[in-house]
Design a protein around this motif. Structure first.
Motif, mmCIF file in Angstrom:
data_model
loop_
_atom_site.group_PDB
_atom_site.id
_atom_site.type_symbol
_atom_site.label_atom_id
_atom_site.label_comp_id
_atom_site.label_asym_id
_atom_site.label_seq_id
_atom_site.Cartn_x
_atom_site.Cartn_y
_atom_site.Cartn_z
ATOM 1 N N ALA A 1 39.664 28.720 29.958
ATOM 2 C CA ALA A 1 40.111 28.158 28.684
ATOM 3 C C ALA A 1 40.215 29.251 27.630
ATOM 4 C CB ALA A 1 39.135 27.077 28.222
ATOM 5 N N PHE A 2 41.177 29.115 26.729
ATOM 6 C CA PHE A 2 41.424 30.045 25.631
ATOM 7 C C PHE A 2 41.916 31.414 26.109
ATOM 8 C CE2 PHE A 2 37.980 27.178 24.402
ATOM 9 C CZ PHE A 2 38.568 26.525 23.333
ATOM 10 N N GLY A 3 42.187 31.568 27.418
ATOM 11 C CA GLY A 3 42.640 32.844 27.956
ATOM 12 C C GLY A 3 41.538 33.878 28.054
ATOM 13 N N LYS A 4 40.276 33.428 28.036
ATOM 14 C CA LYS A 4 39.138 34.361 27.972
ATOM 15 C C LYS A 4 38.932 35.213 29.209
ATOM 16 C CE LYS A 4 35.842 30.762 29.110
ATOM 17 N NZ LYS A 4 36.021 29.488 28.445
ATOM 18 N N LEU A 5 39.609 34.914 30.332
ATOM 19 C CA LEU A 5 39.488 35.751 31.523
ATOM 20 C C LEU A 5 40.404 36.976 31.468
ATOM 21 C CD1 LEU A 5 39.264 33.085 34.380
ATOM 22 C CD2 LEU A 5 37.396 34.264 33.174
ATOM 23 N N GLY A 6 41.448 36.907 30.653
ATOM 24 C CA GLY A 6 42.361 38.044 30.528
ATOM 25 C C GLY A 6 43.408 38.136 31.614
ATOM 26 N N HIS A 7 43.673 37.019 32.296
ATOM 27 C CA HIS A 7 44.655 37.027 33.386
ATOM 28 C C HIS A 7 46.019 36.495 32.962
ATOM 29 C CE1 HIS A 7 41.429 38.187 35.974
ATOM 30 N NE2 HIS A 7 40.776 37.058 35.797
ATOM 31 N N GLY A 8 46.227 36.309 31.669
ATOM 32 C CA GLY A 8 47.528 35.861 31.189
ATOM 33 C C GLY A 8 47.754 34.377 31.305
ATOM 34 N N ASN A 9 46.684 33.617 31.578
ATOM 35 C CA ASN A 9 46.794 32.167 31.654
ATOM 36 C C ASN A 9 45.472 31.547 31.227
ATOM 37 O OD1 ASN A 9 44.991 32.018 33.970
ATOM 38 N ND2 ASN A 9 46.709 32.766 35.194
ATOM 39 N N ARG A 10 45.370 30.249 31.362
ATOM 40 C CA ARG A 10 44.133 29.542 30.990
ATOM 41 C C ARG A 10 43.525 28.828 32.184
ATOM 42 N NH1 ARG A 10 46.609 27.522 25.266
ATOM 43 N NH2 ARG A 10 46.243 29.499 24.212
ATOM 44 N N LEU A 11 43.807 29.340 33.364
ATOM 45 C CA LEU A 11 43.341 28.718 34.598
ATOM 46 C C LEU A 11 41.965 29.244 34.997
ATOM 47 C CD1 LEU A 11 46.656 28.999 36.656
ATOM 48 C CD2 LEU A 11 45.830 27.032 35.329
ATOM 49 N N ALA A 12 41.196 28.383 35.657
ATOM 50 C CA ALA A 12 39.915 28.797 36.216
ATOM 51 C C ALA A 12 40.163 29.747 37.378
ATOM 52 C CB ALA A 12 39.120 27.582 36.684
ATOM 53 N N GLN A 13 39.253 30.645 37.593
ATOM 54 C CA GLN A 13 39.332 31.620 38.679
ATOM 55 C C GLN A 13 38.027 31.527 39.453
ATOM 56 O OE1 GLN A 13 41.939 33.691 39.512
ATOM 57 N NE2 GLN A 13 40.684 34.316 41.242
ATOM 58 N N LEU A 14 38.097 31.149 40.751
ATOM 59 C CA LEU A 14 36.903 30.880 41.547
ATOM 60 C C LEU A 14 36.255 32.116 42.164
ATOM 61 C CD1 LEU A 14 38.025 27.615 43.389
ATOM 62 C CD2 LEU A 14 36.838 27.846 41.199
ATOM 63 N N VAL A 15 36.981 33.223 42.201
ATOM 64 C CA VAL A 15 36.445 34.485 42.731
ATOM 65 C C VAL A 15 36.831 35.613 41.775
ATOM 66 C CG1 VAL A 15 36.459 33.779 45.168
ATOM 67 C CG2 VAL A 15 38.482 34.866 44.173
ATOM 68 N N PRO A 16 36.123 36.721 41.805
ATOM 69 C CA PRO A 16 36.452 37.849 40.919
ATOM 70 C C PRO A 16 37.904 38.291 41.068
ATOM 71 C CG PRO A 16 34.330 38.204 41.943
ATOM 72 C CD PRO A 16 34.928 36.996 42.610
ATOM 73 N N LYS A 17 38.567 38.496 39.912
ATOM 74 C CA LYS A 17 39.969 38.927 39.896
ATOM 75 C C LYS A 17 40.117 40.064 38.887
ATOM 76 C CE LYS A 17 44.671 37.296 39.103
ATOM 77 N NZ LYS A 17 45.528 36.132 38.794
ATOM 78 N N LEU A 18 40.854 41.086 39.278
ATOM 79 C CA LEU A 18 41.115 42.232 38.421
ATOM 80 C C LEU A 18 41.832 41.805 37.138
ATOM 81 C CD1 LEU A 18 41.259 45.383 38.037
ATOM 82 C CD2 LEU A 18 43.491 45.239 39.182
ATOM 83 N N VAL A 19 41.373 42.320 35.999
ATOM 84 C CA VAL A 19 42.080 42.145 34.734
ATOM 85 C C VAL A 19 43.154 43.236 34.709
ATOM 86 C CG1 VAL A 19 41.893 42.103 32.220
ATOM 87 C CG2 VAL A 19 40.027 41.190 33.621
ATOM 88 N N ALA A 20 44.338 42.869 35.151
ATOM 89 C CA ALA A 20 45.421 43.830 35.370
ATOM 90 C C ALA A 20 45.801 44.585 34.101
ATOM 91 C CB ALA A 20 46.635 43.125 35.954
ATOM 92 N N ALA A 21 45.712 43.948 32.940
ATOM 93 C CA ALA A 21 46.095 44.595 31.683
ATOM 94 C C ALA A 21 45.210 45.801 31.359
ATOM 95 C CB ALA A 21 46.041 43.586 30.538
ATOM 96 N N LEU A 22 44.010 45.859 31.939
ATOM 97 C CA LEU A 22 43.097 46.971 31.677
ATOM 98 C C LEU A 22 42.953 47.915 32.869
ATOM 99 C CD1 LEU A 22 40.252 45.137 29.716
ATOM 100 C CD2 LEU A 22 42.165 46.466 28.811
ATOM 101 N N SER A 23 43.727 47.695 33.905
ATOM 102 C CA SER A 23 43.661 48.550 35.085
ATOM 103 C C SER A 23 43.995 49.988 34.692
ATOM 104 C CB SER A 23 44.654 48.058 36.144
ATOM 105 O OG SER A 23 44.558 48.839 37.302
ATOM 106 N N GLY A 24 43.151 50.923 35.108
ATOM 107 C CA GLY A 24 43.351 52.319 34.784
ATOM 108 C C GLY A 24 42.794 52.747 33.437
ATOM 109 N N LYS A 25 42.200 51.825 32.680
ATOM 110 C CA LYS A 25 41.649 52.137 31.350
ATOM 111 C C LYS A 25 40.194 52.608 31.405
ATOM 112 C CE LYS A 25 45.153 50.768 28.756
ATOM 113 N NZ LYS A 25 45.837 51.636 27.810
#
Length: 123
Positions: free
Chosen positions: A74-98
């Motif tokens: 909710a609110f996009g707080k995972l940083g994946h470009g959506n508001r969907l729940a994520q059941l397993v760890p997922k890379l925050v692609a926008a910060l990849s390489g940072k």
């Protein structure tokens, strides 16, 4: 409503337990767990830092400094470009390489600090 910890013997492992709603424990389901359980998706990774928010969880992996998030989206707080729940760890692609060095999670937002001193917030 959930807890996470890192162990360092013999290698660093991440464990979660508590309320599993929206996948915040990272075990691929929404089951509640009464005992610490290893996050299998990160079992072969070097977790350098982790954080729990009200409804989500995050981990930073070394040596890359890549940030992974999971749980309620909710609110996009995972940083994946959506508001969907994520059941397993997922890379925050926008910060990849940072090279993220620390992360902080609130009830509806997330913040990350990079090795270059850059601060990113979302949610």
């Amino acid at each position: 409503f959930h807890t996470a910890c890192l162990t360092a013997n013999p290698s660093i492992q991440m464990y979660t337990w508590g309320l599993g709603l929206n996948g915040r424990l990272g075990h691929g389901d929404e089951a509640d767990l009464a005992v610490p359980t290893i996050v299998q998706a990160l079992a072969t990774s070097q977790v350098s830092f982790m954080a729990c928010g009200g409804h989500h969880t995050a981990a930073i992996l070394e040596p890359t400094g890549n940030l992974f998030t999971w749980g309620g989206g909710a609110f996009g707080k995972l940083g994946h470009g959506n508001r969907l729940a994520q059941l397993v760890p997922k890379l925050v692609a926008a910060l990849s390489g940072k090279h993220v060095v620390t992360v902080s999670l609130g009830p509806h937002h997330s913040a990350a600090l990079t090795a270059k001193g850059e601060v990113y917030t979302w949610g």
